[in-house]
Write a protein that holds these residues in place. Sequence first.
Motif, PDB file in Angstrom:
ATOM      1  N   HIS A  81      58.125  61.880 -25.360  1.00 45.66           N
ATOM      2  CA  HIS A  81      57.391  60.895 -25.881  1.00 45.66           C
ATOM      3  C   HIS A  81      57.009  61.366 -27.335  1.00 45.66           C
ATOM      4  N   GLU A  82      56.768  60.473 -28.377  1.00 43.53           N
ATOM      5  CA  GLU A  82      56.102  60.479 -29.521  1.00 43.53           C
ATOM      6  C   GLU A  82      54.568  60.508 -29.169  1.00 43.53           C
ATOM      7  N   VAL A  83      53.862  61.687 -29.813  1.00 47.56           N
ATOM      8  CA  VAL A  83      52.654  61.829 -29.691  1.00 47.56           C
ATOM      9  C   VAL A  83      51.823  62.357 -30.863  1.00 47.56           C
ATOM     10  N   PHE A  84      50.737  61.424 -31.143  1.00 45.33           N
ATOM     11  CA  PHE A  84      49.788  61.349 -32.178  1.00 45.33           C
ATOM     12  C   PHE A  84      48.416  61.934 -31.839  1.00 45.33           C
ATOM     13  N   THR A  85      47.836  62.809 -32.375  1.00 43.32           N
ATOM     14  CA  THR A  85      46.620  63.322 -31.873  1.00 43.32           C
ATOM     15  C   THR A  85      45.639  63.629 -33.306  1.00 43.32           C
ATOM     16  N   PRO A  86      45.358  62.269 -33.848  1.00 41.36           N
ATOM     17  CA  PRO A  86      44.582  62.642 -35.242  1.00 41.36           C
ATOM     18  C   PRO A  86      42.961  62.988 -34.566  1.00 41.36           C
ATOM     19  N   THR A  87      42.639  63.942 -36.012  1.00 40.27           N
ATOM     20  CA  THR A  87      41.048  64.347 -35.667  1.00 40.27           C
ATOM     21  C   THR A  87      40.144  63.380 -36.532  1.00 40.27           C
ATOM     22  N   LEU A  88      39.270  62.890 -35.823  1.00 44.47           N
ATOM     23  CA  LEU A  88      38.442  61.927 -36.609  1.00 44.47           C
ATOM     24  C   LEU A  88      37.514  62.367 -37.745  1.00 44.47           C
ATOM     25  N   THR A  89      37.361  61.540 -38.786  1.00 41.05           N
ATOM     26  CA  THR A  89      36.643  61.993 -40.069  1.00 41.05           C
ATOM     27  C   THR A  89      35.190  62.791 -39.523  1.00 41.05           C
ATOM     28  N   GLY A  90      34.941  63.894 -39.990  1.00 39.53           N
ATOM     29  CA  GLY A  90      33.710  64.502 -39.815  1.00 39.53           C
ATOM     30  C   GLY A  90      33.803  65.481 -38.710  1.00 39.53           C
ATOM     31  N   LEU A  91      34.774  65.529 -38.021  1.00 40.44           N
ATOM     32  CA  LEU A  91      34.804  66.268 -36.739  1.00 40.44           C
ATOM     33  C   LEU A  91      35.907  67.241 -36.500  1.00 40.44           C
ATOM     34  N   GLY A  92      35.945  68.262 -35.792  1.00 40.53           N
ATOM     35  CA  GLY A  92      36.847  69.096 -35.613  1.00 40.53           C
ATOM     36  C   GLY A  92      37.136  69.865 -36.942  1.00 40.53           C
ATOM     37  N   GLN A 102      34.434  66.762 -31.078  1.00 40.97           N
ATOM     38  CA  GLN A 102      35.570  67.390 -30.580  1.00 40.97           C
ATOM     39  C   GLN A 102      36.654  67.590 -31.754  1.00 40.97           C
ATOM     40  N   GLY A 103      37.736  67.610 -31.337  1.00 37.96           N
ATOM     41  CA  GLY A 103      39.053  67.559 -32.598  1.00 37.96           C
ATOM     42  C   GLY A 103      40.227  67.195 -32.027  1.00 37.96           C
ATOM     43  N   ALA A 104      41.362  67.167 -32.438  1.00 35.58           N
ATOM     44  CA  ALA A 104      42.742  66.752 -31.900  1.00 35.58           C
ATOM     45  C   ALA A 104      43.071  67.966 -30.983  1.00 35.58           C
ATOM     46  N   TRP A 105      42.489  69.123 -31.044  1.00 38.22           N
ATOM     47  CA  TRP A 105      42.804  70.307 -30.439  1.00 38.22           C
ATOM     48  C   TRP A 105      42.689  70.160 -29.060  1.00 38.22           C
ATOM     49  N   VAL A 106      41.651  69.293 -28.586  1.00 40.86           N
ATOM     50  CA  VAL A 106      41.579  69.054 -27.224  1.00 40.86           C
ATOM     51  C   VAL A 106      42.775  68.339 -26.336  1.00 40.86           C
ATOM     52  N   TYR A 107      43.576  67.878 -26.922  1.00 35.64           N
ATOM     53  CA  TYR A 107      44.836  67.418 -26.571  1.00 35.64           C
ATOM     54  C   TYR A 107      46.085  68.289 -26.669  1.00 35.64           C
ATOM     55  N   VAL A 138      48.284  68.653 -23.180  1.00 33.62           N
ATOM     56  CA  VAL A 138      48.665  67.431 -22.717  1.00 33.62           C
ATOM     57  C   VAL A 138      49.854  66.969 -24.046  1.00 33.62           C
ATOM     58  N   ALA A 139      49.551  67.028 -25.334  1.00 34.64           N
ATOM     59  CA  ALA A 139      50.649  66.469 -26.081  1.00 34.64           C
ATOM     60  C   ALA A 139      51.748  67.325 -25.890  1.00 34.64           C
ATOM     61  N   ARG A 140      51.844  68.747 -25.755  1.00 35.04           N
ATOM     62  CA  ARG A 140      53.003  69.358 -25.681  1.00 35.04           C
ATOM     63  C   ARG A 140      53.555  68.990 -24.288  1.00 35.04           C
ATOM     64  N   GLN A 141      53.058  68.641 -23.333  1.00 32.84           N
ATOM     65  CA  GLN A 141      53.615  68.067 -22.078  1.00 32.84           C
ATOM     66  C   GLN A 141      54.448  66.781 -22.232  1.00 32.84           C
ATOM     67  N   LEU A 142      53.702  66.107 -22.845  1.00 32.46           N
ATOM     68  CA  LEU A 142      54.196  64.489 -23.271  1.00 32.46           C
ATOM     69  C   LEU A 142      55.385  64.676 -24.261  1.00 32.46           C
ATOM     70  N   ARG A 143      55.156  65.599 -25.253  1.00 29.87           N
ATOM     71  CA  ARG A 143      56.441  65.605 -26.013  1.00 29.87           C
ATOM     72  C   ARG A 143      57.702  66.377 -25.431  1.00 29.87           C
ATOM     73  N   ALA A 144      57.457  67.229 -24.644  1.00 33.03           N
ATOM     74  CA  ALA A 144      58.392  68.006 -23.776  1.00 33.03           C
ATOM     75  C   ALA A 144      59.350  66.660 -22.888  1.00 33.03           C
ATOM     76  N   ALA A 145      58.559  65.662 -22.548  1.00 33.59           N
ATOM     77  CA  ALA A 145      59.123  64.844 -21.613  1.00 33.59           C
ATOM     78  C   ALA A 145      59.594  63.705 -22.563  1.00 33.59           C
ATOM     79  N   PHE A 176      52.169  57.737 -27.707  1.00 30.14           N
ATOM     80  CA  PHE A 176      51.068  57.789 -27.568  1.00 30.14           C
ATOM     81  C   PHE A 176      49.832  58.193 -28.608  1.00 30.14           C
ATOM     82  N   VAL A 177      48.917  57.720 -28.758  1.00 30.65           N
ATOM     83  CA  VAL A 177      48.164  57.851 -29.669  1.00 30.65           C
ATOM     84  C   VAL A 177      46.765  58.494 -28.827  1.00 30.65           C
ATOM     85  N   LEU A 178      46.448  59.681 -28.874  1.00 26.32           N
ATOM     86  CA  LEU A 178      45.288  60.210 -28.270  1.00 26.32           C
ATOM     87  C   LEU A 178      43.940  60.614 -29.058  1.00 26.32           C
ATOM     88  N   VAL A 179      42.739  59.860 -28.843  1.00 23.85           N
ATOM     89  CA  VAL A 179      41.617  59.927 -29.505  1.00 23.85           C
ATOM     90  C   VAL A 179      40.755  60.632 -28.870  1.00 23.85           C
TER      91      VAL A 179
END
Length: 134
Positions: free
Chosen positions: A29-40, A12-17, A20-27, A4-7
């Motif tokens: 899954h591989e999860v990536f939650t990058p923060t976009l340049t200039g945000l968060g 906002q920033g990656a923190w919003v995920y 859900v990222a914890r839950q997906l990883r616990a199941a 999963f790649v969550l944008v």
Amino acid sequence: MANFVLVHGAYQGAWVYARVARQLRAAGHEVFTPTLTGLGERAHLVHCGINLDTHIQDIINVFNYENITEAILCGHSYGGTVITGVANAIGERIRSLCYIDAYAPQAGQSLFSITGADIAHAFLDQANEHGGVI
């Protein structure tokens, strides 16, 4: 298991995920939650040259540096425009797109054309008041 790649959306920033990222990883899954340049937490990088192309490249870079394939690419709000651009650039590496209460532009549409004139003018007014930055 899936990749999963969550944008996140604008302002906002990656923190919003985080949850859900914890839950997906616990199941498993591989999860990536990058923060976009200039945000968060990357707000210190903000400047008026950052645009949608910058954010698309941010996500493409995550795919490249993490060697991600077969991804489920998810975008929330403004993140929908980002994932659409990423899919156009590297669609062969994406299993599916997931728009989470997000903009889903069609070919030739911009964020301004989707939101309408009133919102577009509000964004432009804000940029004019803040040196080109929304």
